[in-house]
Design an enzyme around this catalytic site. Structure first.
Site, PDB file in Angstrom:
ATOM      1  N   VAL A 600       0.653  -1.186   0.116  1.00  0.00           N
ATOM      2  CA  VAL A 600       0.039  -0.002   0.148  1.00  0.00           C
ATOM      3  C   VAL A 600       0.730   1.408   0.179  1.00  0.00           C
ATOM      4  O   VAL A 600       0.438   2.448   0.011  1.00  0.00           O
ATOM      5  CB  VAL A 600      -0.918   0.187   1.122  1.00  0.00           C
ATOM      6  CG1 VAL A 600      -2.040  -0.934   0.873  1.00  0.00           C
ATOM      7  CG2 VAL A 600      -0.515  -0.102   2.508  1.00  0.00           C
ATOM      8  N   GLY A 601       2.082   1.103  -0.022  1.00  0.00           N
ATOM      9  CA  GLY A 601       2.736   2.295  -0.053  1.00  0.00           C
ATOM     10  C   GLY A 601       4.366   2.030   0.191  1.00  0.00           C
ATOM     11  O   GLY A 601       4.731   0.999   0.459  1.00  0.00           O
ATOM     12  N   GLY A 603       8.567   3.903   1.192  1.00  0.00           N
ATOM     13  CA  GLY A 603       9.105   5.101   1.707  1.00  0.00           C
ATOM     14  C   GLY A 603       9.607   5.041   2.940  1.00  0.00           C
ATOM     15  O   GLY A 603       9.317   3.871   3.781  1.00  0.00           O
ATOM     16  N   PHE A 605      12.254   4.341   4.267  1.00  0.00           N
ATOM     17  CA  PHE A 605      13.379   2.794   4.118  1.00  0.00           C
ATOM     18  C   PHE A 605      12.479   1.713   4.309  1.00  0.00           C
ATOM     19  O   PHE A 605      12.964   0.671   4.495  1.00  0.00           O
ATOM     20  CB  PHE A 605      14.130   3.070   5.762  1.00  0.00           C
ATOM     21  CG  PHE A 605      15.115   3.854   5.676  1.00  0.00           C
ATOM     22  CD1 PHE A 605      16.527   3.492   5.017  1.00  0.00           C
ATOM     23  CD2 PHE A 605      15.217   5.286   6.118  1.00  0.00           C
ATOM     24  CE1 PHE A 605      17.360   4.520   4.960  1.00  0.00           C
ATOM     25  CE2 PHE A 605      16.177   6.112   6.123  1.00  0.00           C
ATOM     26  CZ  PHE A 605      17.348   5.657   5.381  1.00  0.00           C
ATOM     27  N   GLY A 606      11.390   1.801   3.679  1.00  0.00           N
ATOM     28  CA  GLY A 606      10.568   0.445   3.661  1.00  0.00           C
ATOM     29  C   GLY A 606       9.381   0.507   2.711  1.00  0.00           C
ATOM     30  O   GLY A 606       8.895   1.453   2.330  1.00  0.00           O
ATOM     31  N   VAL A 608       5.248  -0.570   2.680  1.00  0.00           N
ATOM     32  CA  VAL A 608       4.011  -0.637   3.547  1.00  0.00           C
ATOM     33  C   VAL A 608       3.171  -1.755   2.948  1.00  0.00           C
ATOM     34  O   VAL A 608       2.770  -1.554   1.695  1.00  0.00           O
ATOM     35  CB  VAL A 608       3.513   0.588   3.909  1.00  0.00           C
ATOM     36  CG1 VAL A 608       2.578   0.553   4.940  1.00  0.00           C
ATOM     37  CG2 VAL A 608       4.512   1.650   4.229  1.00  0.00           C
ATOM     38  N   LYS A 622       4.997  -2.032   8.151  1.00  0.00           N
ATOM     39  CA  LYS A 622       6.055  -1.507   7.246  1.00  0.00           C
ATOM     40  C   LYS A 622       7.289  -2.417   7.466  1.00  0.00           C
ATOM     41  O   LYS A 622       8.143  -2.486   8.300  1.00  0.00           O
ATOM     42  CB  LYS A 622       6.248   0.005   7.797  1.00  0.00           C
ATOM     43  CG  LYS A 622       7.516   0.623   7.252  1.00  0.00           C
ATOM     44  CD  LYS A 622       7.261   2.193   7.514  1.00  0.00           C
ATOM     45  CE  LYS A 622       8.533   2.881   7.243  1.00  0.00           C
ATOM     46  NZ  LYS A 622       8.588   4.343   8.027  1.00  0.00           N
ATOM     47  N   ASP A 721      10.847  15.313   7.874  1.00  0.00           N
ATOM     48  CA  ASP A 721      10.531  14.771   6.678  1.00  0.00           C
ATOM     49  C   ASP A 721       9.083  14.993   6.368  1.00  0.00           C
ATOM     50  O   ASP A 721       8.254  13.999   5.919  1.00  0.00           O
ATOM     51  CB  ASP A 721      10.875  13.305   6.399  1.00  0.00           C
ATOM     52  CG  ASP A 721      11.150  12.998   5.021  1.00  0.00           C
ATOM     53  OD1 ASP A 721      11.150  13.947   4.078  1.00  0.00           O
ATOM     54  OD2 ASP A 721      11.020  11.781   4.447  1.00  0.00           O
TER      55      ASP A 721
END
Ligand SMILES: *[C@@H]1O[C@H](CO)[C@@H](O)[C@H](O)[C@H]1NC(C)=O
Ligand SMILES: *[C@@H]1O[C@H](CO)[C@@H](O)[C@H](O)[C@H]1NC(C)=O
Ligand SMILES: *[C@@H]1O[C@H](CO)[C@@H](O)[C@H](O)[C@H]1NC(C)=O
Ligand SMILES: *[C@@H]1O[C@H](CO)[C@@H](O)[C@H](O)[C@H]1NC(C)=O
Ligand SMILES: *[C@@H]1O[C@H](CO)[C@@H](O)[C@H](O)[C@H]1NC(C)=O
Ligand SMILES: *[C@@H]1O[C@H](CO)[C@@H](O)[C@H](O)[C@H]1NC(C)=O
Ligand SMILES: *[C@@H]1O[C@H](CO)[C@@H](O)[C@H](O)[C@H]1NC(C)=O
Length: 922
Positions: A600-601, A603, A605-606, A608, A622, A721
């Site tokens: 589902v995503g 970013g 560092f990993g 999701v 994640k 971030d």
């Protein structure tokens, strides 16, 4: 990194002594420990310092940045940030009063620039929370106590940030009745202020001027809210003549030889009292050191706001002390004081001279904890194993945190409920102290070399789980075991047990393993059938249950007894994390995510994945990337530590973690509506774009989440971030900020220097990029960019949208807004459904947020206020008959800028190398 060395040391550390008795020190009873030091030395004050290397394990480190030159401050001893406590045990003389002082100079010893925060305790009593806020400033805690036994232990624990450490530990005995109070059996005195008025310079007075080495702070020291609001006409006076101070608390002569005098009739001061509000011990030290003419009088009163009763007594130093140059020490044995103390001494109307004060001393009463219920039994238990490290953890078995091999319940007087001494190489018979732990629920003694019989456990009626397997226990299996009402698991396999298995046990609903005892026979009890049924059932359930426990226990154990493998070489979990964060097993997460099926995503560092737990709860899992192991580990530690202590409705909730098979996994609540980014750009945006009022609400919600990070957390947290892909929307389209993977801890008022610039291009604060100094204002910059995106529906960086030579939303929007052309940047998808006033409000605030210099940017709460104003404008408009915004006359002139290239050519503050952004498509 020192991490590997650290684990190596921890693994091989052998405890030699657990207490110290320095009888040869030149001052009887003085103990001065130079924590982390290497050798004995004598300092300029003639105090003899000894290293602490034979007392405790933990790692020593030289400190790296400090202006402090005293040798005892060149090193620290530090400890892993885990759920254990680390204790110093010092020998004391019973029924003697002592001053104990612990000091902490961070000096960036770990080169991490993360200011530690942790607790210290004395015996079972919580002493103080040490909060470092400046690498160069020595934090100090002093306590006065009456020794009740032959040792006292000082423990460090509960690191919420950084690693617990200590610079010095000093023990100073008093003699006679100095600091005797009627409450000394129930309360310690935690020293809050000890002030030498009229001091010659800023240096404190201590040993050898004070034979007890109390530290008398100079009233000339400048620090925040320390002795401010000094009355006009305050004079400093001093004398060379000796002062008779040999009674009461025996303040040093040098302190009594100086004073302040209120020439205009008053002395006033205001100061913060660390540790207060609360009840305390407050005394004043007076000696008449001015030669008053016979006709002169000095009479005055103490005035405390809100305490008129205390103002009645009149001080007449000469009369009270029966002469000049003599001590008079009135005070309050038990007084309630505020944190901000204002006090005044005012002369009486018939006095010719103003008040005079030489010194004051204020301590807070600190309730002495009674300790845990099983304290005495536990002490007796470990005394049988003095040479083994598990027996030397020191302090109270349960307080403030339990020994690593124990679990205690959370009663005010905690009871030991679990003893885990598996594989500790125990020999001899099962310690009889164990059966005195009357609240024990679990006993793990498997894998030792224990001999002799199994004792009678009827004194521990709560026992549920008993592990005695893989020992050399002999004799019968006691039938009394069957009488334990809660017993559900009993393991005695692989021992030398003999006789018949008691039928009571075979008939019991119980997981029971007694194989591998050659001389033990089942007997002919009729309960066998019954038992078989239960083995089938219970073992199945237990296997599941144990499977869960072990993976969590393994994790914990690795933390406590880490192997020197670089792969696991990071002290991953802080205490706080293990308290709050749930430990998931990998198989559980595999099930939940159908083996990581639905991505589902990605970013931070990993990647999701979507998941659903057995109880139906939806989760976002994640999986941290493994190709960046070190960074990943660090990230993992950061996230787990941070997330587990942060709770806010506008922050994505952290549910737990998993660390198995080399995988680092974080589990969050699932956010049904994805990222803000998806709603602003791309297919989803076109399908059902979000209206201006909703955008404002999202801005408000995420701003509140960020504000909480900045001001609700101590020390404050900088997100580092922020971007539209880190703002997630739940089922109800409520916004929550996510991804603290890059968060770094920051401390109030101070900025943070770190060597790697992190963040995402387009959102990155140019000032931070240039100076490397990270402050919460860097988040404000990023948030300003997000506001501009909400207005314009443009991505932060785009090659097409902003015209030639311009790739950045900030410059583009800035030129438009400053030229009054807000229409030129408003997202066409918004149509006419907005009020131009609210749009202006947000646009102007957004520009403030992206000011080049952090100090010109607003705070998050100022931004929130503006957003809320904009929301009420919108709601007002919605409520009333809605005027078309385009018809409204804005207070800004709207210029038609045509198709000018508003970005110009100066994109130098954008010349940020793309390579500094971290990998990962966001
Ligand atoms: C340091 O001093 C202590 C106590 O004075 C003494 O027992 C110890 O032997 C000394 N150590 C060294 C290395 O001199
Ligand atoms: C600290 O500095 C001393 C002297 O420079 C050196 O001998 C010692 O090895 C250093 N200790 C550590 C832990 O770096
Ligand atoms: C070291 O610097 C800090 C602040 O930077 C200051 O408060 C402290 O007094 C200084 N210490 C010495 C010994 O100069
Ligand atoms: C650990 O520290 C936190 C924050 O300072 C505090 O809230 C908590 O009560 C402490 N835990 C224990 C066991 O003392
Ligand atoms: C305090 O005394 C000084 C001289 O000692 C005098 O100049 C000043 O006016 C006085 N101030 C007040 C408020 O009385
Ligand atoms: C266990 O104890 C025995 C005897 O005390 C000792 O010889 C042996 O080395 C110990 N083993 C371990 C693994 O500590
Ligand atoms: C009992 O213990 C033995 C040895 O540890 C093991 O092999 C066996 O599977 C266990 N039996 C049950 C029913 O758990």
């Amino acid at each position: 990194m020192g991490i590997d060395r650290f684990f190596f040391l921890l693994f091989f550390s052998v405890l030699v002594f657990n207490s110290i008795d320095i009888t040869t020190a030149q001052i009887p009873g003085f103990i001065s420990l130079d924590c982390g030091g290497q050798s004995n030395f004598t300092d300029d004050l003639a105090l003899e310092w000894t290293p602490d290397n034979q007392i405790i394990y933990g790692i020593t480190s030289n400190i790296s940045v400090t202006n402090e030159t005293r040798q005892q401050y060149q090193t620290v001893r530090y400890f892993p940030a885990d759920s254990r406590k680390y204790c110093y045990t010092l020998n004391v003389k019973s029924r003697t009063r002592y001053l104990i002082r612990a000091t902490f100079l961070y000096g960036n010893f770990d080169s991490n620039n993360v200011y530690p925060k942790f607790d210290i305790s004395i015996g079972p009593t919580r002493w103080a929370t040490i909060v470092i806020s400046d690498a160069n400033i020595i934090e100090s805690q002093e306590l006065i106590f009456l020794a009740s036994g032959s040792t006292i232990s000082v423990c460090l624990s509960n690191a919420t940030t950084g690693q617990p450490f200590i610079s010095t530990l000093e023990l100073r005995p008093f003699n006679g009745s100095i600091y005797l109070t009627p409450f000394e059996n129930q309360f310690f005195l935690s020293v809050s202020a000890r002030i030498n008025f009229g001091a010659e310079n800023e240096d404190p007075v201590r040993y050898p001027d004070d034979p007890f080495d109390r530290i008398w702070q100079s009233d000339l020291v400048k620090k925040a809210n320390y002795l401010v609001d000094v009355a006009t006409g305050t004079d400093r006076v001093s004398t060379e003549l000796p002062i008779d101070t040999g009674k009461d608390e025996q303040p040093p002569q040098k302190v009594m030889q100086t004073a302040v005098v209120g020439r205009n009739g008053t002395l006033t001061y205001r100061m913060n009292l660390d540790g207060f509000p609360g009840f305390g011990w407050a005394y004043t030290y007076f000696a008449e050191i001015e030669d008053l003419a016979p006709t002169e009088t000095r009479k005055f009163r103490l005035v405390l706001p809100g305490a008129p009763d205390l103002s009645k007594p009149i001080v007449n130093i000469q009369e009270n002390a029966q002469g000049t140059y003599r001590l008079y020490e009135p005070g309050f044995e038990n007084i309630s004081l505020p944190f901000v103390l204002s006090f005044k001494f005012g002369k009486t109307s018939d006095s010719t001279q103003g008040p005079l004060v030489n010194a004051i001393e204020i301590s807070k009463y600190l309730k002495i904890s009674d300790g845990s219920f099983d304290g005495a039994v536990a002490a007796s238990l470990v005394s049988g194993y003095e040479s083994l490290d598990w027996a030397q953890e020191g302090g109270d078995p349960c307080l403030p945190v339990a020994w690593s091999w124990l679990e205690c319940n959370s009663d005010p007087e905690p009871k030991i409920i679990s003893v885990k001494l598996s594989g500790k190489n125990l020999t001899g018979s099962i310690p009889s102290d164990l059966i005195k732990l009357s609240y024990l629920e679990q006993l793990w003694l498997d894998g030792n070399a224990l001999t002799g019989p199994i004792p009678d456990f009827t004194g521990c009626p709560n026992l549920k789980i008993i592990h005695l397997e893989d020992n050399q226990l002999s004799g019968d299996v006691p039938s009394s075991l069957a009488d334990l009402p809660n017993l559900s698991q009993l393991y005695v396999q692989n021992n030398l047990l003999s006789g018949e298995v008691p039928s009571g046990l075979l008939n019991k609903n119980l997981v029971f393993n007694y194989t591998g005892n050659v001389n033990l026979s089942k007997g002919s009890s009729g309960g066998r059938r019954n038992r078989n049924i239960f083995i089938g059932l219970a073992v199945g359930a237990a296997a599941l249950f144990l499977g869960f426990i072990t993976s969590c226990l393994l994790l914990r154990q690795r933390k406590k007894y880490p192997k020197p493998e670089p792969k696991h070489g990071m002290p991953v979990m802080s205490n706080a994390a293990t308290e709050a964060a749930q430990c998931f097993t990998l198989s559980e997460l595999r099930n939940a995510t159908k083996n990581f099926e639905k991505k589902v995503g990605s970013g931070g560092f990993g990647t999701v994945y979507y998941g659903k737990l057995n109880d139906g709860k939806e989760i976002a899992v994640k999986l941290l990337e493994s190709n960046n192991v070190y960074q990943g580990k660090k990230e993992f530690a950061n996230e787990v530590t941070l997330l587990s202590r942060i709770h806010h409705r506008n922050l994505v909730q952290f549910l737990g973690f998993c660390q198995e098979e080399g995988k680092d996994i974080l589990v969050y609540e699932f956010m049904h509506n994805g990222t803000l980014k998806e709603h602003l750009y791309g297919p989803l945006a076109r399908a059902r774009g979000i209206k201006w009022i909703k955008r404002l609400e999202i801005a408000e919600e995420s701003a509140k989440g960020i504000e909480y990070l900045h001001t609700g957390c101590v020390p404050s947290i900088i997100h580092r971030d922020l971007k539209t892909s880190n703002i997630l929307l739940d089922k109800n389209m409520r916004a929550k900020v996510s991804d603290f993977g890059l968060s770094k801890l920051a401390v109030d008022g101070t900025s943070h220097v770190s060597s790697i610039v992190r963040g995402t291009l387009g959102y990155l604060d140019p000032e931070y990029y240039i100076s490397n100094r990270l402050t919460d204002k860097s988040d404000i910059y990023s948030f300003g960019v997000i506001l501009l995106e909400l207005i314009s529906g443009q991505e932060a960086i785009s090659n097409e949208s902003f015209g030639i030579n311009c790739r950045n939303i900030v410059q583009w929007a800035k030129l438009h807004i400053e030229n009054g052309d807000i229409q030129g940047i408003i997202d066409p998808a918004l149509g006419n459904e907005y009020d131009i006033q609210s749009m202006w409000k947000i646009a102007e605030k957004a520009l403030m947020c992206v000011q080049p210099h952090g100090n010109m940017r607003p705070t998050m709460s100022e931004v929130i206020k503006e957003i809320q104003d904009a929301i009420s404008i919108e709601r007002g408009v919605e409520a009333g008959a809605r005027e078309r915004s385009s018809d409204e006359i804005s207070r800004h002139s709207i210029l038609n800028m045509g198709s000018l290239d508003l970005c110009g050519n100066n994109d130098q503050d954008l010349s940020i190398d793309e390579s500094i952004t971290r990998p990962g498509p966001r």
